[in-house]
Each structure stands twice: as structure tokens, then as C-alpha cells.
Write an enzyme that holds these catalytic residues in place. Structure first.
Site, short mmCIF file in Angstrom:
data_model
loop_
_atom_site.label_atom_id
_atom_site.label_comp_id
_atom_site.label_asym_id
_atom_site.label_seq_id
_atom_site.Cartn_x
_atom_site.Cartn_y
_atom_site.Cartn_z
N ASN A 31 4.40 -7.80 -46.61
CA ASN A 31 5.41 -7.52 -47.63
C ASN A 31 6.66 -6.86 -47.07
O ASN A 31 7.72 -7.48 -46.99
CB ASN A 31 4.79 -6.63 -48.71
CG ASN A 31 5.48 -6.82 -50.05
OD1 ASN A 31 6.66 -7.06 -50.13
ND2 ASN A 31 4.72 -6.70 -51.12
N ASP A 32 6.56 -5.60 -46.67
CA ASP A 32 7.74 -4.86 -46.24
C ASP A 32 8.43 -5.48 -45.04
O ASP A 32 9.66 -5.43 -44.93
CB ASP A 32 7.36 -3.41 -45.91
CG ASP A 32 6.80 -2.68 -47.13
OD1 ASP A 32 7.28 -2.94 -48.24
OD2 ASP A 32 5.88 -1.85 -46.96
#
Length: 463
Positions: free
Chosen positions: A391-392
Site C-alpha cells: 500500500n504505502d
């Protein structure tokens, strides 16, 4: 110490150096582990046969209990829990340093550093530094464990005046070291331990989840320096060398990790300077936006008709244990003539090398796995970028939103691929608490569900 012991310790030290060298690459990691095991067996064996050892009862009991606990943990631990396991082990190293320092202070004659109340200044400096670093490592590692395990929020836990308070405690601890050296007063040592334990908590609590990989690496460095300090107290050259190796390598790795996240190493070491801004910038803007959702059948059709696919694994893959299904999918695509590569961000997962370990476990060829700086330029030519729970490290807001807590962190440029297939359980934010802008890009198709199940569906539709 006799000549044989000196030589054996020297060989053990060389083995530890070779272990670090081997662990620097997946291809040589097994050899590195072997060197480490040989070095440790040689070090323990040589120490046991020192003439200062008067009884083996407690040593054997300790080795037996510790070995049984270690074997049970190694058998039962899931790959996804490795980061918190490492943090937990770091805490034990710090605690051991504190306990050894206390034992040496209470019975200095047994360690050859003087008599009670008359310990040499040099020994007291070594002892107090080892104690302080060990205590910080102990409580700091417990906090890291709690955050990684989900027992404590991954968000930065900040409060007013936290940095002045940390600085004050550090100055008082330094003053206590001087007091201990001058007076040999036991109260000084106890206060060093108490304040250092508090510092460990206060330094790690303000650090957010996005920086946890750096924290794990940094605590590894702390544990090494604590061991080296106690090595001076014990007058054990091998412990000094080993501790210095771990401390230096951990510090270098922390620096590399910080560069990979565009973080200042000092901000992490000093307890998350800038965390307040990160908290203020976290979260979405509250505007409802649409995403394009697809099925495994749709994704399989896109993959089968691609000429190049770049797979981006993340913590979602680790949680679902999807690496074996992923490797099977890659093999099927390669049989269809599709070029398959794997892109690894330096902080993907919860600890350095987390994704590399998982892919190696699934026998993904090393020559198909690339680091960020080697693969990023290839996304613009890729037909498909398949993201699995990363994600990040794929969030474009790291390049565009100055208010984001991950702003400035180098990310994998997956949005440049012709099509992005994003495998995720839900629309939830990543560990940094930031909504991923990639979800809403026109070339992104979301595949919601457990990564392993979705990947297995992909395999069925590709076969």
C-alpha cells in the site's frame, strides 16, 4: 586467556564477518547463516572451556531452557510474524546487557574489575553505557513488538514537549553516569536503568507505523552496541567484536532504510521528530470517489495477453501467505511467453528484506527479483503492474502531497504501467494511515479479497 582461546575467538569473529557478508545477498544467505552458526558454536564452546568457569550446572540449564524455547518459536512462528519476533529478541539482548551490568556492579571481583565500592572509572563508564543502551533497547523493542503485533496503535503517539523531555532525560542520564564514576554509588546505577527504560518507551512511541522497518533495524544496532559495552565489562574480546559488528551493520542498514524512505536518521533516532506533522496530514479528504473493480477472470485475461508483468508484493501477501500461489502464477505466465519480474521496495513489509525472504521461500528465481532503483524505470514499459497488498510503497501521494506523512518517500512507480491490478482485502488505508491515491487512477483495477484466494483464482483461470 591462552593462545588456543585467542585463536578460536579470532576464527569465530571471522565467521561472523563472513556471515554478515553472506546475508547481504539472497544468493549467499544460506552460506551466511552457516558461517554464523559455526561462529556461534565455536564462541560458546571456547567460552565454556575457560578456566574461570567453575560449574556448568546453571550454564547447561540455561542452554537447555533457552534452546527449547528457541526451537519451539522457530517451529511455530509464521513468516508474517518475523518482524515482531526480531523486535522481541532485540529486547532480550538489551535485558541481558542490563542484568550482566548489575551482576558485575554487585560482584566486581568475580569479573576482575575491582572490589565493591572501588570499581575502576573505565569499567564504570563501560558498564553504565552498556546498561543505558541495553535498557533503551529493552523497552524500545517491547514498544516496537507491541506496534507490529497490533497491541498498540501504529500511529505516532505524540504529546506536548516530548522532545524537550527526551533531551532532559538524556542529560540527566549522562549526569548520573558521571555521578556513578565519581562515587561508585549503587543508587546512580539504578537511576540510570530507570531513566533509560523510560527513554526507550518515549523514543519509540512517537514513531509511526510507516517507519517501523527503520525502527527494527535501529534497535538491532542498539542491541549490538549494548553487547559491545558489556563485552568491555566482561573483558571478552569476541563479545566486543560481535557487538560492534552488529551495531555498525545495523546503523548502516538504518541509514540505507532512511534514505529509502526519505527520512532523516536523526529524526528516527531522536524519537520521531516531525511526527506531529505526519499525524496532521494523515487520512483522506473525506470526498467519496469511485474505483474500478474487477474479477479474477478479468485479471487473468489481462495478464495472459500482456507481454510484460511486474509483480509488487507487500505485507498483504505476507499475511495471506500467497507467495507460493504467486510463484505458480508467475510460472504459468512465463510458459505463455510473458516476461515476469518482481519489484521490492526497501521497506515493503515490516522489516528489512521481509519480501525477499518470502519470495525465496517460494523458490522465486533470484534473477527475477529487483530492488526499487533497478526496476522503477521499467514500469512505464510494463503492460501490467500486479500489486499484492503493497500500500504505502505504491502511493503516488508520496510525490504530490506535502501534507502526507509519507511525502518524499521514494515509491515504486506502478501508476506508470498501462494497467495496474491492485489486490487488496478492502479500501482501508495502509500502515501509515494514508489513503492510496493509486486506487482511484483510471488505469487501476481493484481485486478485492484475500491475496492467496484471489491469486489461486488467477492460477485457475490462467491454467
Amino acid at each position: 586467556m591462552d593462545g588456543f582461546s585467542v585463536l578460536a575467538y579470532l576464527v569465530a569473529a571471522v565467521c561472523f564477518i563472513m556471515a554478515l557478508r553472506g546475508l547481504s545477498s539472497p544468493e549467499t544467505a544460506r552460506a551466511g547463516n552457516t558461517f554464523g552458526i559455526i561462529g556461534m558454536v565455536l564462541a560458546i564452546g571456547t567460552t565454556l572451556f575457560q578456566p574461570v568457569v567453575e560449574t556448568y550446572t546453571m550454564i547447561i540449564v540455561g542452554l537447555g531452557v533457552g534452546g527449547m524455547i528457541g526451537a519451539l518459536i522457530a517451529k511455530r512462528i509464521e513468516m508474517t510474524a518475523l518482524p515482531q519476533l526480531v523486535a522481541g529478541f532485540h529486547s532480550l539482548v538489551g535485558l541481558a546487557a542490563v542484568l550482566i551490568a548489575v551482576a558485575a556492579f554487585l560482584n566486581p571481583s568475580a569479573y576482575g574489575i575491582g572490589a565493591a565500592g572501588a570499581i575502576g572509572a573505565g569499567s564504570l563508564v563501560e558498564m553504565s553505557l552498556g546498561t543505558a543502551i541495553g535498557a533503551i533497547t529493552f523497552t524500545g523493542s517491547l514498544v516496537a513488538f507491541a506496534k507490529l503485533q497490533g497491541l498498540v496503535s501504529g500511529k505516532p503517539l505524540v504529546f506536548p514537549m516530548q522532545h524537550p523531555l527526551n533531551a532532559f532525560l538524556a542529560l540527566v542520564t549522562a549526569a548520573l553516569v558521571v555521578w556513578l564514576v565519581v562515587s561508585n554509588d549503587p543508587a546512580a546505577l539504578w537511576w540510570i536503568i530507570v531513566l533509560s527504560l523510560a527513554l526507550g518507551l518515549l523514543l519509540i512511541l512517537p514513531i509511526g507505523g510507516a517507519d517501523m522497518p527503520v525502527v527494527v533495524s535501529m534497535l538491532n544496532s542498539y542491541s549490538g552496541w549494548a553487547a559491545a559495552g558489556i563485552g568491555f565489562t566482561l573483558q571478552n574480546n569476541l563479545l566486543i567484536i560481535t557487538g560492534a559488528l552488529v551495531g555498525a551493520s545495523g546503523a548502516i542498514l538504518s541509514y540505507i532504510m532512511c534514505k529509502g524512505m526519505n527520512r532523516s536518521i536523526f529524526s528516527v533516532v531522536l524519537g520521531g521528530f516531525g511526527a506531529e506533522a505526519a499525524v496532521a496530514g494523515a487520512g483522506s479528504d473525506g470526498v467519496e470517489r469511485n474505483v474500478k473493480q474487477g474479477s479474477p477472470e478479468d485479471a487473468a485475461y489481462i495478464l495472459k495477453n500482456a507481454s510484460s508483468v511486474i509483480v509488487v508484493p507487500g505485507y498483504g501477501m505476507a499475511v495471506a501467505q500467497a507467495q507460493h500461489a504467486l510463484r505458480e502464477m508467475g510460472d504459468l505466465l512465463k510458459r505463455e511467453g510473458v516476461e515476469v519480474k518482481y519489484a521490492i521496495h526497501p521497506v515493503a513489509g515490516r522489516m528489512p528484506g521481509h519480501m525477499n525472504v518470502l519470495l525465496a521461500e517460494a523458490n522465486v528465481p533470484y534473477d527475477e527479483v529487483f530492488e526499487l532503483e533497478d526496476i522503477n524505470r521499467d514500469f512505464s514499459q510494463a503492460d501490467v503492474a500486479l500489486v499484492i497488498g503493497a500500500n504505502d510503497v505504491t502511493n503516488p501521494s508520496a510525490k504530490t502531497d506535502p501534507q502526507s506523512p509519507i511525502y518524499g518517500m521514494p515509491i515504486l512507480d506502478v501508476e506508470k504501467a498501462k494497467t495496474v491490478l491492485f489486490m487488496k482485502r478492502s479500501m482501508g488505508a495502509g500502515y501509515a494511515g494514508v489513503e492510496n491515491e493509486l486506487f482511484f487512477r483510471p488505469n487501476t483495477m481493484m481485486l478485492f479479497g484475500d491475496a492467496k484466494k484471489v491469486t489461486e483464482e488467477l492460477v485457475k483461470n490462467l491454467d
